[in-house]
Design an enzyme around this catalytic site. Structure first.
Site, PDB file in Angstrom:
ATOM      1  N   TYR A   1       0.872  -1.370  -0.019  1.00 52.70           N
ATOM      2  CA  TYR A   1       0.036  -0.013   0.200  1.00 52.70           C
ATOM      3  C   TYR A   1       0.838   1.289  -0.052  1.00 52.70           C
ATOM      4  CZ  TYR A   1      -3.647   3.548   1.489  1.00 52.70           C
ATOM      5  OH  TYR A   1      -4.239   4.469   1.699  1.00 52.70           O
TER       6      TYR A   1
ATOM      7  N   ASP B   1       9.134   2.831  -0.229  1.00 55.76           N
ATOM      8  CA  ASP B   1       8.294   3.625   0.372  1.00 55.76           C
ATOM      9  C   ASP B   1       8.467   2.949   1.997  1.00 55.76           C
ATOM     10  OD1 ASP B   1       5.881   4.394   2.043  1.00 55.76           O
ATOM     11  OD2 ASP B   1       4.575   3.705   0.407  1.00 55.76           O
TER      12      ASP B   1
ATOM     13  N   LYS C   1       4.471   8.540   9.222  1.00 53.53           N
ATOM     14  CA  LYS C   1       4.266   7.967  10.557  1.00 53.53           C
ATOM     15  C   LYS C   1       4.975   8.607  11.640  1.00 53.53           C
ATOM     16  CE  LYS C   1       0.927   4.704   8.287  1.00 53.53           C
ATOM     17  NZ  LYS C   1       0.939   3.627   7.265  1.00 53.53           N
TER      18      LYS C   1
HETATM   19  C1  LIG Z   1       0.615   4.518   5.917  1.00 52.84           C
HETATM   20  C2  LIG Z   1       1.430   4.265   4.490  1.00 52.84           C
HETATM   21  C3  LIG Z   1       1.088   5.302   3.571  1.00 52.84           C
HETATM   22  C4  LIG Z   1       0.281   6.288   3.327  1.00 52.84           C
HETATM   23  O1  LIG Z   1       0.377   7.187   4.530  1.00 52.84           O
HETATM   24  P1  LIG Z   1      -0.779   8.214   5.176  1.00 52.84           P
HETATM   25  O2  LIG Z   1      -0.143   8.971   6.014  1.00 52.84           O
HETATM   26  O3  LIG Z   1      -1.763   7.286   5.431  1.00 52.84           O
HETATM   27  O4  LIG Z   1      -1.215   8.872   3.766  1.00 52.84           O
HETATM   28  C5  LIG Z   1       1.976   4.958   2.409  1.00 52.84           C
HETATM   29  N1  LIG Z   1       2.932   4.064   2.357  1.00 52.84           N
HETATM   30  C6  LIG Z   1       2.932   2.858   3.291  1.00 52.84           C
HETATM   31  C7  LIG Z   1       3.883   2.062   3.447  1.00 52.84           C
HETATM   32  C8  LIG Z   1       2.081   3.166   4.478  1.00 52.84           C
HETATM   33  O5  LIG Z   1       2.263   2.175   5.394  1.00 52.84           O
END
Ligand SMILES: *Cc1c(COP(=O)(O)O)cnc(C)c1O
Length: 429
Positions: A142, A237, A265
């Site tokens: 994701y 990511d 995060k």
């Molecule tokens: C949570 C997450 C996102 C999206 O971040 P948001 O702050 O919710 O937009 C993108 N990539 C990864 C790997 C994530 O865990």
């Protein structure tokens, strides 16, 4: 009716599905989500006064636990000086410095407001840097909710991606190709056919959005190699894994240098933040240094930066990551023993302070198909059993669990005691 049930009914009349982000609605496990009133350390309390040990941690950011005094104080102090200026502040440099120093792949960094935004921007930059359009992603990873990322594999390798949500144009989906995670043969085949069209491949170096799925040996190295050979950029990511699996993210843990890195995060300590970065030669293409436009009214927000810096302070305490890993190992080993003792087929992946529990008799869980083959029904029983016993796990079989520095051994033991009780019910069911 509980207060949470009342609130959920009311919320649903005004907020789509009653929540501001879908997974909070408990759709995949069923039932009513507890509305949370407060958090303290590893505990959260709902509006009915029930206390839970929290393994969600706001989906990753709260690696030092809820309302840590150092973080709260930093936020309060920042707020007293002003919540936002839309002008540069010194603390942004400090946070940039402390991110760059940790992540080998980052020479420069731009702060944004969410992981989604970080990923969108990094992809725009990768396309600008290469002059190519195609993006490759992996099934089960994701990367936020931007149009070009809500895409599934078309039929057959190297076909166009197809939208997974209404409202996304075929054109937006067409430039994204989706491969199975950990399948280096599929990667090499695709690059052999279309390598010169591929701007970038984006990957969660440890997939944390389908439980917890580790890269097989050679997978990340293989991505690095095809990118080097064909001039595509490798985007890690690390919105979830950055500062979670290691001080310098998965790129440090596995010693692979991506071209671009996205974060979020933990670097916001529970406030809204994202970041993306890489070598200066790419990052200086970003406006106003260069022509690639990207902006944000609240980017580098003083409160978010303060919360992030305070969280990094705590993570820089000697042994913080070793402690996190030891707590997680203890929990995972205990859960494994509980499942074994109850004859419940189960496999638990973990790295650093993240883990994923799969109800499966498979020997490995290495991609989305493996995860989907788990017993989802059993997971839902497990989830509700644990919730009942005051253990708050992510409400989906496709999510990871997180241990924080605030999880004390007594809490881990309590979790295992409750797991023993729930496993007994699962065996009977
Ligand atoms: C949570 C997450 C996102 C999206 O971040 P948001 O702050 O919710 O937009 C993108 N990539 C990864 C790997 C994530 O865990």
């Amino acid at each position: 009716m509980s207060r949470s049930e009342e609130l959920f009914l009311k919320a649903k009349t005004m907020i789509p599905g009653g929540v501001n982000s879908p997974v909070r609605a408990f759709k995949s496990v069923g039932g009513t989500p507890p509305f949370i009133r407060s958090g303290q350390g590893a505990h959260i309390t709902d509006v009915d006064g029930k206390v839970y040990i929290d393994y969600v941690g706001s989906w990753g950011p709260l690696i030092v636990g809820h309302t840590h005094p150092h973080v709260v104080e930093a936020i309060c102090r920042a707020a007293e000086n002003g919540c936002s200026f839309g002008a540069p502040t010194e603390a942004e440099i400090t946070l940039a410095e402390r991110i760059i120093e940790r992540f080998p792949g980052m020479e420069m960094v731009r702060l944004v407001n969410s992981g989604t935004e970080a990923v969108m921007s990094a992809i725009r930059l990768a396309r600008a840097a290469t002059g190519r359009d195609v993006l490759v992603k992996f099934e089960g990873c994701y990367h936020g909710h931007a149009d070009g990322l809500l895409v599934a594999a078309g039929s057959g390798l190297a076909t166009f991606g197809v939208p997974t949500s209404p409202g996304i144009t075929r054109a937006a989906a067409r430039d994204t190709l989706v491969l199975p995670f950990n399948d280096l043969t599929a990667v090499e085949t695709l690059w052999a056919e279309r390598g010169n069209e591929i701007a970038a491949v984006i990957v969660e170096p440890v997939a944390g959005n389908m439980g917890c799925v580790l890269p097989l040996p050679g997978f990340l190295e293989g991505l690095r190699n095809v990118c080097d050979t064909h001039g595509s950029l490798l985007i890690f990511d690390e919105v979830m894994t950055g500062l979670r699996v290691d001080r310098g993210g998965a790129q440090t843990l596995y010693n692979i240098r991506p071209d671009l890195t996205t974060l979020g995060k933990i670097i916001g300590g529970g406030l809204p933040v994202g970041a993306y970065g890489g070598p200066a030669k790419w990052m200086e293409m970003i406006a106003p240094a260069g022509p690639v436009y990207q902006a944000g009214t609240l980017s580098g927000n003083p409160l978010a930066v303060a919360a992030g810096l305070a969280t990094l302070d705590l993570l820089d305490a000697p042994g913080a990551y070793a402690t996190l890993a030891a707590k997680t190992r203890y929990l995972v080993k205990g859960l494994d023993q509980v499942m074994c003792a109850n004859n419940i087929p189960c496999l638990i992946n973990h790295v650093g302070s993240m883990f994923g529990l799969f109800f499966t008799s498979a020997q490995t869980v290495a991609n989305f198909t493996d995860v989907s083959n788990g017993d989802i029904n059993r997971f839902n029983l497990w989830f509700h059993g644990m919730l009942q016993e005051g253990i708050y796990l992510a409400p989906s079989a496709f999510e990871a669990g997180f241990v924080s520095l605030a999880h004390e051994e007594t809490m881990l033991d309590q979790t295992l005691t409750m797991a023993e009780r729930v496993a007994g019910q699962l065996r009977a069911a």
